[in-house]
Scaffold this active site. Structure first.
Site, PDB file in Angstrom:
ATOM      1  N   PHE A  91       1.036  -1.109  -0.046  1.00  0.00           N
ATOM      2  CA  PHE A  91      -0.052   0.310  -0.202  1.00  0.00           C
ATOM      3  C   PHE A  91       0.516   0.683  -0.269  1.00  0.00           C
ATOM      4  O   PHE A  91       0.064   1.999  -0.379  1.00  0.00           O
ATOM      5  CB  PHE A  91      -0.412   0.036   1.053  1.00  0.00           C
ATOM      6  CG  PHE A  91      -1.564  -1.404   1.147  1.00  0.00           C
ATOM      7  CD1 PHE A  91      -2.767  -0.777   0.608  1.00  0.00           C
ATOM      8  CD2 PHE A  91      -1.921  -2.210   2.174  1.00  0.00           C
ATOM      9  CE1 PHE A  91      -3.736  -1.843   0.214  1.00  0.00           C
ATOM     10  CE2 PHE A  91      -2.791  -3.081   2.008  1.00  0.00           C
ATOM     11  CZ  PHE A  91      -4.166  -3.125   1.287  1.00  0.00           C
TER      12      PHE A  91
ATOM     13  N   ARG B 177       4.777   2.955   1.485  1.00  0.00           N
ATOM     14  CA  ARG B 177       6.199   2.915   2.114  1.00  0.00           C
ATOM     15  C   ARG B 177       6.202   3.651   3.223  1.00  0.00           C
ATOM     16  O   ARG B 177       5.725   3.701   3.600  1.00  0.00           O
ATOM     17  CB  ARG B 177       7.255   3.627   0.687  1.00  0.00           C
ATOM     18  CG  ARG B 177       7.023   4.022  -0.073  1.00  0.00           C
ATOM     19  CD  ARG B 177       7.691   4.941  -0.753  1.00  0.00           C
ATOM     20  NE  ARG B 177       8.979   4.895  -1.080  1.00  0.00           N
ATOM     21  CZ  ARG B 177       9.607   4.140  -2.006  1.00  0.00           C
ATOM     22  NH1 ARG B 177       9.023   3.332  -3.082  1.00  0.00           N
ATOM     23  NH2 ARG B 177      11.052   4.366  -1.874  1.00  0.00           N
TER      24      ARG B 177
ATOM     25  N   ASP C 200      -0.796 -11.818  10.307  1.00  0.00           N
ATOM     26  CA  ASP C 200       0.412 -11.205   9.304  1.00  0.00           C
ATOM     27  C   ASP C 200       2.125 -11.377   9.950  1.00  0.00           C
ATOM     28  O   ASP C 200       2.758 -10.645   9.988  1.00  0.00           O
ATOM     29  CB  ASP C 200       0.052 -10.472   8.611  1.00  0.00           C
ATOM     30  CG  ASP C 200       0.890 -10.157   7.488  1.00  0.00           C
ATOM     31  OD1 ASP C 200       1.013 -11.387   7.017  1.00  0.00           O
ATOM     32  OD2 ASP C 200       1.031  -9.094   6.396  1.00  0.00           O
TER      33      ASP C 200
ATOM     34  N   LYS D 213       5.718 -13.078   9.729  1.00  0.00           N
ATOM     35  CA  LYS D 213       6.555 -13.263   9.262  1.00  0.00           C
ATOM     36  C   LYS D 213       7.579 -12.547   9.318  1.00  0.00           C
ATOM     37  O   LYS D 213       7.796 -11.827  10.181  1.00  0.00           O
ATOM     38  CB  LYS D 213       5.864 -13.093   7.627  1.00  0.00           C
ATOM     39  CG  LYS D 213       5.919 -11.351   7.285  1.00  0.00           C
ATOM     40  CD  LYS D 213       5.186 -11.438   5.699  1.00  0.00           C
ATOM     41  CE  LYS D 213       4.997  -9.932   6.053  1.00  0.00           C
ATOM     42  NZ  LYS D 213       3.618  -9.758   4.352  1.00  0.00           N
TER      43      LYS D 213
ATOM     44  N   ASN E 291       7.851  -9.322   8.643  1.00  0.00           N
ATOM     45  CA  ASN E 291       7.609  -7.775  10.108  1.00  0.00           C
ATOM     46  C   ASN E 291       7.604  -7.595  11.582  1.00  0.00           C
ATOM     47  O   ASN E 291       7.473  -7.342  12.618  1.00  0.00           O
ATOM     48  CB  ASN E 291       5.911  -8.385  10.149  1.00  0.00           C
ATOM     49  CG  ASN E 291       4.368  -7.857   8.458  1.00  0.00           C
ATOM     50  OD1 ASN E 291       5.345  -7.407   7.896  1.00  0.00           O
ATOM     51  ND2 ASN E 291       4.086  -8.983   8.573  1.00  0.00           N
TER      52      ASN E 291
ATOM     53  N   ASP F  17       3.393  -3.413  11.657  1.00  0.00           N
ATOM     54  CA  ASP F  17       2.396  -3.815  10.633  1.00  0.00           C
ATOM     55  C   ASP F  17       0.664  -4.548  11.024  1.00  0.00           C
ATOM     56  O   ASP F  17       0.942  -5.870  10.917  1.00  0.00           O
ATOM     57  CB  ASP F  17       2.504  -4.426   9.112  1.00  0.00           C
ATOM     58  CG  ASP F  17       2.038  -4.461   8.523  1.00  0.00           C
ATOM     59  OD1 ASP F  17       1.291  -4.414   7.981  1.00  0.00           O
ATOM     60  OD2 ASP F  17       2.491  -4.497   6.821  1.00  0.00           O
TER      61      ASP F  17
ATOM     62  N   THR G 298       0.214 -14.018   4.246  1.00  0.00           N
ATOM     63  CA  THR G 298       0.815 -14.215   3.888  1.00  0.00           C
ATOM     64  C   THR G 298       1.032 -15.451   3.018  1.00  0.00           C
ATOM     65  O   THR G 298       0.949 -16.558   3.692  1.00  0.00           O
ATOM     66  CB  THR G 298       2.617 -13.583   3.848  1.00  0.00           C
ATOM     67  OG1 THR G 298       2.592 -12.092   4.555  1.00  0.00           O
ATOM     68  CG2 THR G 298       3.724 -14.058   3.328  1.00  0.00           C
TER      69      THR G 298
END
Length: 680
Positions: free
Chosen positions: A382, A384, A494, A496, A499, A512, A531
């Protein structure tokens, strides 16, 4: 005459030769079909083994993974009985072909029989002419197709990859979420195809789960023994309950036998008989019908059966609950009566901490004109994240920039508003802080705590993999973050290495929260998000998911940190999902994953969410008590007294050297004036 005989003989020989050729051709076609099937199976197996045989070099050069989210489903719209699904007439032959195609598909064959029937009924007919494109590479798709008549070819970047004939499914990724098609499909002949759209498919999946859970909860509420349970506990019982069918005349319970199982009649009837003495014959007592229950003493620990329970005419469907599962997930009935549950266990939300008064005053007057950009720290779907400084302040912060038009296009407005609310209220040493938000006509901005140690993903990429001790520390940090979130009924969804950020001391923080959602206790949510390599099976199958989706991702993170790559990886998302659905038992663990780590990963990555470690009444505490964590200093971690395994080198508050370099974003997005972000 001789010549006529010779001619007839020659003709006969020719016919025999042609028949032999036809037979040979048929045999070759059969062999080709068999070999194509073997190739298809081998390709599927190859995708599975790529996940464990991936070379270390490939791990180091891989790209960062982007999260994926479907458009949210409307719960009320799905459960609205006045809006039935649209069904389309078709012949018995067409129905059978569609069903066989579904059962031959690695993903769709995992659906329940009732769901398959609904999908078959709701598919509608479409036809394509020769040379017409059914699917175009790069275009957004929303339909799954089953080919009934004709042939199609699959192409990628203009090159033909293969052909498909009747009885084949294609385009299945599009019914999970909106995404560009990865290949083109073109009609080689006129084609008759059955199709179903994403909205209808997901409604079928969601409705099945919602209706089953509601039905189970309603049944449980009818049982005096259980009706006083809190809603969140009833939901857990509804999840762990199993359905069983008993044939007419079959003994479900025998008098005098020991047992620990409790039954509720869903459909059919049960005859109760009883012996008054050891030598007497059983006497009929009564018949129990739908909604009645028996064997309830088993939940109290009284395991000697006092009567016979026999399936009546036509057999009986029962909901079955055993004492071990009941006590593992809920606790004993005595515990409930004596009110032994803490506020957290009772589903009472703890007091939410937000910014202190000092912090509120500190950022109250800060505006975008005070911000100076220093360097890009990361790039996402979405927007930066930039390292910034505020005028007259020596500290640095991270500024997350989100494109409003992209959020609206992908219908992620609810996710963004949820992200802001959750992060503004969060005050945990293992979660990145959000201090303030801004907006203009093109962007939303989030002013965040800067963690200059870099992404755990970058460190893992450069090192290849971590040892047990290093992995244990980072997984411990995640468990502390999850504990904070789960106590508040928030699922993260989410997890991973991308993040997870390291702060200046080397501690790991969760960042995030675009997919995080407050679902409360004992409730499920239905949106496909996450993900691909980390998505839990129940999310892929749209069964509804809860906090246990985070336990699954914790197991995947452990595996990736210990080996350098996640256990489930395919050449495209759909192949990854199919490998996930085959289960963790299909994955061959490298030798470097030691016995206790191996065992914990398998307990976290159970297909059934209710069987995952963490789902039981002890929650995340059960994971902390696991053998793999023996001797780990949880208090030291929580109080930030534990020495981190990696101390990042940070020269100054403006040093962003622990992050990769990213090219500038020259795209100027259009304005968004829909006003959906008025509360941002």
């Amino acid at each position: 005459m001789g010549s006529l005989r010779e001619l007839q003989h020659a003709l006969q020989e020719k016919n025999t030769e042609l028949k032999m050729k036809d037979a040979r051709l048929a045999a070759l076609e059969l062999e080709l079909k068999r070999r194509n099937e073997i190739i298809r199976r081998l390709e599927s197996e190859l995708d599975k083994y790529r996940s464990v045989l991936q070379p270390a070099v490939a791990t180091r050069t891989r790209n960062q993974r982007q999260g994926i989210s479907a458009e949210p489903q409307n719960y009320k719209a799905v459960t609205d009985a006045s809006k039935p699904l649209q069904r389309h007439d078709k012949t018995a032959k067409s129905k059978e072909l569609i069903k066989d195609a579904i059962l031959d598909n690695d993903f769709l064959k995992k659906l329940e029989a009732s769901q398959i029937r609904e999908v078959v009924d709701c598919m509608f007919e479409k036809t394509w002419k020769k040379e017409e494109y059914i699917i175009k590479e790069g275009e957004s798709g929303s339909h799954l197709y089953v080919l009934e008549e004709g042939k199609v070819k699959v192409m990628k970047e203009g090159a033909v990859l293969g052909q498909m004939g009747p009885g084949r499914v294609f385009g299945e990724l599009a019914i999970l979420y909106k995404c560009p098609r990865t290949a083109s499909v073109k009609a080689e002949t006129a084609a008759k195809i059955w199709a179903i759209d994403r909205q209808t498919f997901q409604t079928i999946m969601m409705k099945t789960g919602i209706m089953r859970q509601k039905e189970h909860i309603d049944f449980l509420k009818s049982v005096p023994l259980l009706k006083e349970l809190r809603e969140d506990l009833l939901s857990k019982v509804a999840d762990v309950i199993e359905e069983a069918f008993y044939e007419e005349g079959e003994y479900i319970i025998r008098q005098g036998a020991r047992g620990d199982t409790f039954f509720i009649i869903k459909k059919g009837a049960v005859n109760i008989t009883q012996r008054t003495s050891i030598s007497s014959d059983p006497v009929f007592v009564r018949t129990l019908g739908k909604g009645a229950y028996f064997g309830e003493k088993a939940l109290k620990g009284e395991d000697l059966r006092t009567a016979n329970c026999i399936a009546a005419k036509g057999g009986v469907h029962c909901l079955v609950l055993d004492r071990e599962a009941f006590e593992a997930y809920i606790g004993s009935l005595e515990d409930m009566k004596t009110d032994k549950y803490s506020d957290k266990e009772r589903g009472v939300e703890p007091q939410i901490a937000s910014l202190t008064k000092k912090e509120q005053d500190e950022f109250a007057t800060v505006s975008l004109k005070d911000v100076s950009l220093l360097k890009t720290l990361g790039v996402g779907g979405f927007g930066r994240v930039e390292l910034i400084q505020i005028a007259n302040d020596k500290r640095t912060f991270a500024l997350k920039t989100l494109k409003k038009h992209h959020i609206v296009e992908t219908r992620q407005q609810d996710h963004i508003m949820s992200e802001k609310k959750i992060m503004m209220e969060a005050n945990c040493g293992f979660i990145v802080r959000l201090y303030k938000t801004f907006k203009n006509s093109k962007y939303l901005y989030m002013l965040l705590e800067a963690c200059l140690g870099g992404e755990l993903w970058t460190i893992l990429r450069d090192k290849g993999s971590f040892d047990d001790g290093t992995t244990r520390f980072y997984v411990g940090c995640v468990i502390e973050a999850f504990t904070y979130l789960h106590e508040r009924g928030i699922v993260y969804r989410d997890l991973k290495p991308e993040n997870l950020l390291l702060d200046s001391k080397g501690y790991c923080k969760l960042v995030d929260f675009g997919f995080a959602k407050k679902i409360g206790f004992g409730r499920k949510t239905w949106t496909f998000c996450g993900t691909p390599e980390y998505v839990a099976p129940e999310i892929i199958l749209n069964k509804g998911h809860d906090l246990s989706a985070d336990y699954w991702s914790l197991g995947i993170l452990m595996y990736e940190l210990l080996t350098g790559s996640p256990p489930f990886t395919g050449s495209d998302p759909m192949k990854t999902y199919n490998i996930i659905l085959k289960g963790i038992d299909m994955i061959e663990f490298p030798r470097k994953v030691l016995k206790n780590a191996h065992a914990l990963i398998k307990r976290l990555c159970r297909d059934n969410p209710t069987e995952r470690l963490g789902y039981q009444k002890g929650g995340l505490k059960d994971i902390k008590k696991n053998k793999w964590f023996d001797g780990f200093n949880w208090e030291g971690l929580k109080n930030r007294k534990l020495q981190p395994p990696i101390i990042p080198k940070i020269k100054s508050p403006t040093d962003a050297s622990n992050f990769d370099d990213y090219p500038p974003d020259d795209e100027v997005p259009p304005d968004d004036s829909t006003g959906w972000d008025k509360d941002f």
